[in-house]
Each structure stands twice: as C-alpha cells, then as structure tokens.
Motif scaffolding. Sequence first.
Motif, short mmCIF file in Angstrom:
data_model
loop_
_atom_site.label_atom_id
_atom_site.label_comp_id
_atom_site.label_asym_id
_atom_site.label_seq_id
_atom_site.Cartn_x
_atom_site.Cartn_y
_atom_site.Cartn_z
N ILE A 1 0.76 -0.83 -0.55
CA ILE A 1 -0.17 0.20 0.17
C ILE A 1 0.77 1.60 -0.13
O ILE A 1 2.06 1.09 0.25
N LYS A 2 0.80 2.22 -1.06
CA LYS A 2 1.30 3.15 -1.16
C LYS A 2 0.50 4.37 -0.80
O LYS A 2 -1.03 4.18 -1.87
N VAL A 3 0.95 5.05 0.22
CA VAL A 3 0.10 6.77 -0.29
C VAL A 3 0.45 7.88 -1.20
O VAL A 3 1.87 8.10 -1.16
N ILE A 4 -0.06 7.52 -2.14
CA ILE A 4 0.20 8.55 -3.47
C ILE A 4 -0.30 10.67 -2.79
O ILE A 4 1.17 11.33 -3.00
N GLN A 5 -1.35 10.96 -2.09
CA GLN A 5 -1.63 11.91 -1.71
C GLN A 5 -2.74 12.09 -0.96
O GLN A 5 -3.34 11.20 -0.89
N VAL A 6 -2.78 13.24 -0.24
CA VAL A 6 -3.67 13.10 0.76
C VAL A 6 -3.69 14.94 0.97
O VAL A 6 -2.49 15.91 0.86
N GLN A 7 -5.87 14.95 0.59
CA GLN A 7 -5.42 16.18 0.69
C GLN A 7 -6.35 16.29 2.52
O GLN A 7 -7.84 15.80 2.20
N THR A 8 -6.43 17.60 3.34
CA THR A 8 -6.61 17.41 4.74
C THR A 8 -8.15 18.54 4.59
O THR A 8 -8.07 19.20 3.59
N LEU A 9 -9.67 18.17 4.82
CA LEU A 9 -10.89 18.42 4.24
C LEU A 9 -10.92 19.42 5.56
O LEU A 9 -12.01 20.46 5.82
N GLY A 10 -10.16 18.88 6.76
CA GLY A 10 -10.63 19.62 8.79
C GLY A 10 -9.94 19.23 9.23
O GLY A 10 -9.21 18.57 9.30
N PRO A 11 -9.98 19.66 10.70
CA PRO A 11 -9.40 18.85 11.05
C PRO A 11 -8.80 17.30 11.50
O PRO A 11 -8.27 17.28 12.07
N LYS A 12 -9.78 16.64 11.04
CA LYS A 12 -9.54 15.37 11.28
C LYS A 12 -9.87 14.42 9.68
O LYS A 12 -10.11 12.89 9.64
N GLU A 13 -10.71 14.75 8.75
CA GLU A 13 -10.88 14.30 7.86
C GLU A 13 -10.16 15.24 6.96
O GLU A 13 -9.78 16.17 6.56
N ARG A 14 -9.80 13.35 5.44
CA ARG A 14 -9.49 13.88 5.12
C ARG A 14 -9.19 13.38 3.76
O ARG A 14 -10.09 12.40 3.82
N LEU A 15 -9.22 13.07 2.47
CA LEU A 15 -9.46 12.80 1.26
C LEU A 15 -7.50 12.19 0.83
O LEU A 15 -6.48 12.58 0.58
N MET A 16 -7.95 10.88 0.57
CA MET A 16 -6.17 9.71 0.32
C MET A 16 -6.31 8.96 -1.12
O MET A 16 -7.54 7.98 -1.32
N LEU A 17 -5.23 9.11 -1.36
CA LEU A 17 -5.13 8.64 -2.65
C LEU A 17 -4.10 7.47 -2.72
O LEU A 17 -3.32 8.07 -2.60
N VAL A 18 -4.90 6.53 -2.76
CA VAL A 18 -4.13 5.59 -1.70
C VAL A 18 -3.52 4.20 -3.73
O VAL A 18 -4.45 4.19 -4.21
N GLU A 19 -2.36 3.09 -3.32
CA GLU A 19 -2.08 2.78 -4.75
C GLU A 19 -1.94 1.66 -3.92
O GLU A 19 -1.06 0.78 -3.12
N VAL A 20 -2.78 0.51 -4.29
CA VAL A 20 -2.57 -0.78 -3.44
C VAL A 20 -2.64 -2.09 -4.85
O VAL A 20 -4.02 -1.78 -5.76
N GLU A 21 -2.05 -2.72 -5.30
CA GLU A 21 -1.17 -3.67 -6.09
C GLU A 21 -1.65 -3.27 -7.32
O GLU A 21 -2.36 -3.35 -8.77
N GLY A 22 -1.26 -1.90 -7.62
CA GLY A 22 -1.10 -1.36 -8.95
C GLY A 22 -2.31 -0.42 -9.72
O GLY A 22 -2.84 -0.35 -10.49
N GLU A 23 -3.25 -0.62 -7.65
CA GLU A 23 -4.99 0.38 -8.75
C GLU A 23 -4.88 1.76 -7.78
O GLU A 23 -4.57 1.27 -6.91
N ARG A 24 -4.99 2.57 -8.34
CA ARG A 24 -5.52 3.84 -6.93
C ARG A 24 -6.40 3.98 -6.75
O ARG A 24 -7.97 3.77 -7.85
N ILE A 25 -7.07 4.20 -5.51
CA ILE A 25 -8.34 3.84 -4.44
C ILE A 25 -7.84 5.43 -4.28
O ILE A 25 -7.21 6.02 -3.54
#
Length: 111
Positions: free
Chosen positions: A43-67
């Motif tokens: 699992i690789k974390v590609i990018q993280v976008q903070t939306l609030g103090p405890k909320e985030r959007l994360m783009l992760v790569e798992v087995e060649g697929e981005r989620i």
Amino acid sequence: MSAASSIWKIVLSLIVVVAFIPICLWVMKRLQFAQMKLGQSGIKVIQVQTLGPKERLMLVEVEGERILIGVTPNTITHLKNIPIDKSKFTNVMEEAVKDSMVASKANEEKT
C-alpha cells in the motif's frame, strides 16, 4: 572506606543504566526506520488532501490500482477507483466533485 567505595559503585552503575536507556531507544528507532525503508509495502499513499481537522481524502495505490478514500476518525469510505494513467490528483478531485454534484442533483429531483 569500603562503604564509600560501594556507594560510588552503585552510583556509577545507576548512571550507566540511566544512560543506556536513551541509547537503546535511539537504536530501536533507527532499526524501525531502516526496516520500514527496506520493507516493501503493498500500500502506497500517493497524496493526501485535508478537508478539516480530522477529515482527509487520500489517494492510495494498492496492487497497481489507485483508490480514492475518505478518512474520518470513525470510518474509512471507498469513494472511487482511479486508473493509473490519471495521475493528476486535481483531475481526480474535480471528477469526484462532479460525480457528487450529479448524485446530489439526482437526489433533489427524486424528492
């Protein structure tokens, strides 16, 4: 003098033990860092976008697929699978916003 020399031995031993603890912690930290670097995670974390103090959007790569996932303190929500060729996070975010707008309009029309 034997009592004084035994006290000094005890004090010196205590100093050695107290100094040994931080050295052991430092070595353990270095070993963990090296192990993380050498270990290959699926699992690789590609990018993280903070939306609030405890909320985030994360783009992760798992087995060649981005989620794209939403992360809050209580839940992790799968939002969208993204093909690898769309590497721009901003494009993905724009598509996610458009999809959510379409979904909210569809919900408004139903009511």
